[in-house]
Motif scaffolding. Sequence first.
Motif, mmCIF file in Angstrom:
data_model
loop_
_atom_site.group_PDB
_atom_site.id
_atom_site.type_symbol
_atom_site.label_atom_id
_atom_site.label_comp_id
_atom_site.label_asym_id
_atom_site.label_seq_id
_atom_site.Cartn_x
_atom_site.Cartn_y
_atom_site.Cartn_z
ATOM 1 N N THR A 157 -8.574 -0.236 -2.369
ATOM 2 C CA THR A 157 -8.733 -0.675 -0.993
ATOM 3 C C THR A 157 -9.639 0.210 -0.155
ATOM 4 O O THR A 157 -10.008 -0.149 0.959
ATOM 5 N N GLY A 186 0.845 -1.202 0.000
ATOM 6 C CA GLY A 186 0.000 0.000 0.000
ATOM 7 C C GLY A 186 0.883 1.256 0.000
ATOM 8 O O GLY A 186 1.820 1.352 0.802
ATOM 9 N N HIS A 232 -10.704 -9.444 2.175
ATOM 10 C CA HIS A 232 -9.344 -8.955 2.410
ATOM 11 C C HIS A 232 -8.875 -8.045 1.285
ATOM 12 O O HIS A 232 -8.050 -7.166 1.502
ATOM 13 N N PHE A 233 -9.342 -8.296 0.069
ATOM 14 C CA PHE A 233 -8.947 -7.468 -1.075
ATOM 15 C C PHE A 233 -10.158 -7.194 -1.951
ATOM 16 O O PHE A 233 -10.964 -8.105 -2.195
ATOM 17 N N SER A 235 0.660 -6.775 2.815
ATOM 18 C CA SER A 235 1.869 -6.474 2.032
ATOM 19 C C SER A 235 3.046 -7.315 2.523
ATOM 20 O O SER A 235 3.859 -7.802 1.728
ATOM 21 N N GLU A 266 -3.486 -3.801 6.049
ATOM 22 C CA GLU A 266 -2.830 -3.827 4.736
ATOM 23 C C GLU A 266 -1.330 -3.984 4.841
ATOM 24 O O GLU A 266 -0.699 -4.570 3.963
ATOM 25 N N ASP A 283 -4.935 2.866 7.341
ATOM 26 C CA ASP A 283 -4.813 1.460 7.738
ATOM 27 C C ASP A 283 -4.510 1.371 9.230
ATOM 28 O O ASP A 283 -3.479 0.846 9.639
ATOM 29 N N GLU A 311 -11.367 0.404 3.907
ATOM 30 C CA GLU A 311 -10.691 1.301 4.846
ATOM 31 C C GLU A 311 -11.650 2.307 5.469
ATOM 32 O O GLU A 311 -11.377 2.824 6.552
#
Length: 375
Positions: free
Chosen positions: A325, A67, A348-349, A106, A102, A97, A329
């Motif tokens: 995203t 991110g 999650h995504f 990542s 995130e 975040d 968020e």
Amino acid sequence: MELNRRSFLKKALAAGSLAAGTGSLFSACAGIRRSDLPDQNIAEHTANQLDAVGNSILYYASLAPSGHNSQPWYVRVLSKNEWIIGVDPDRRLPAVDPANREVLLSTGAFAENLSIAAGAFGLKSEMEVIANDPFEQDVIKVTLRKTKPTDYPLQRITRRMTVKHDYLSKEINAEDIRALSEHLTGRLFYFPRGTDHATCIEEGAIENFRIQTQRDDAQKELVQWVRFSNKEAERHRDGLTLEGMEIRGFKGWFVRNFMNPEDFMKPSSRKQSVDQIAKLARQGGGWLVITGEGQTVSDLIDSGRRFERMVLTARERSLAIHPMTQYLEEKAGLKQIAAEHDQRVIPHFVLRIGYLDTYPDPVSLRRPVSWFVRS
Ligand SMILES: Cc1cc2nc3c(=O)[nH]c(=O)nc-3n(C[C@H](O)[C@H](O)[C@H](O)COP(=O)(O)O)c2cc1C
């Protein structure tokens, strides 16, 4: 004189009148790309705590997406074959975040690249998630053991990139969806463009982007990670370069030379970003959603790893995959998802997907290995 020129250019840009056909005129003034820096490969800036293979493995790991390209990871070398992957608190994104969700996704993508690269160099990596709390700094213990090298094509890692523009409005074929699902069985959902669900995600993605863009703290945080000049990009080797944001040609040249970070806080700038995102969100073949088991550190690392396995295969299918995203968020987005789904559905995504006619080369920068390795 300078001021007049500046305000003329600003007006002209706002009107969009100079945007077309100027690319070649200013192509000599392009933004910095990965290929412009000689040490964006493994030859320089190696960490002396590691041998050549260790350095190569971490170079491949570092090409993972993150991110705002904040590259939140560090690696602590306990011994040649025992490493800790951790999260640098200074690289968190608290405004967008706050729960480190995130950052952990990542970090999972980084861990997956590491594992794949280690395998290709004849090392099996055992990974144990050691963090129980999302704010613990040491997250994964890695133990490497000798094994037979895999034949995984590592150029998948070096050539992966997040493309955002020029998606074709063509439905994704069933064979491609099946292949993408390989490491996400039962957790990857595809909503073809034009279906009710896809339209709902599209509108939600735009609306939550708009809400986030209005939040001063989120916008300030984003601006802190934008590398406006080539010099700044070269110094930090992280964050969002204009090339990475696909702000090119005249527009890129203009932003590099005439805009300040404060300009991005202005309502007109924010509106332009929302309009741009709305245009992108309406392009492409639809939306993917990846769900997870829960929101524990292990759940998020696992999803990040599976997501990375999936996106590494996108390019050879001419597919671009773009995380959007903001839906996950912003309070409004999360509330809407909770109201319309069973509570066992944990996204999650949220990803836009589309075919490309031509696939560009990666441009985003990475910190050299020695910058994130610690003893
Ligand atoms: C967890 C996660 C969330 C992301 N969210 C967004 C997003 O909301 N919007 C966006 O344009 N890119 C998003 N990205 C993509 C990153 O900006 C991108 O990976 C980074 O700039 C590095 O570029 P690269 O993927 O081309 O190497 C996200 C990536 C990850 C891993």
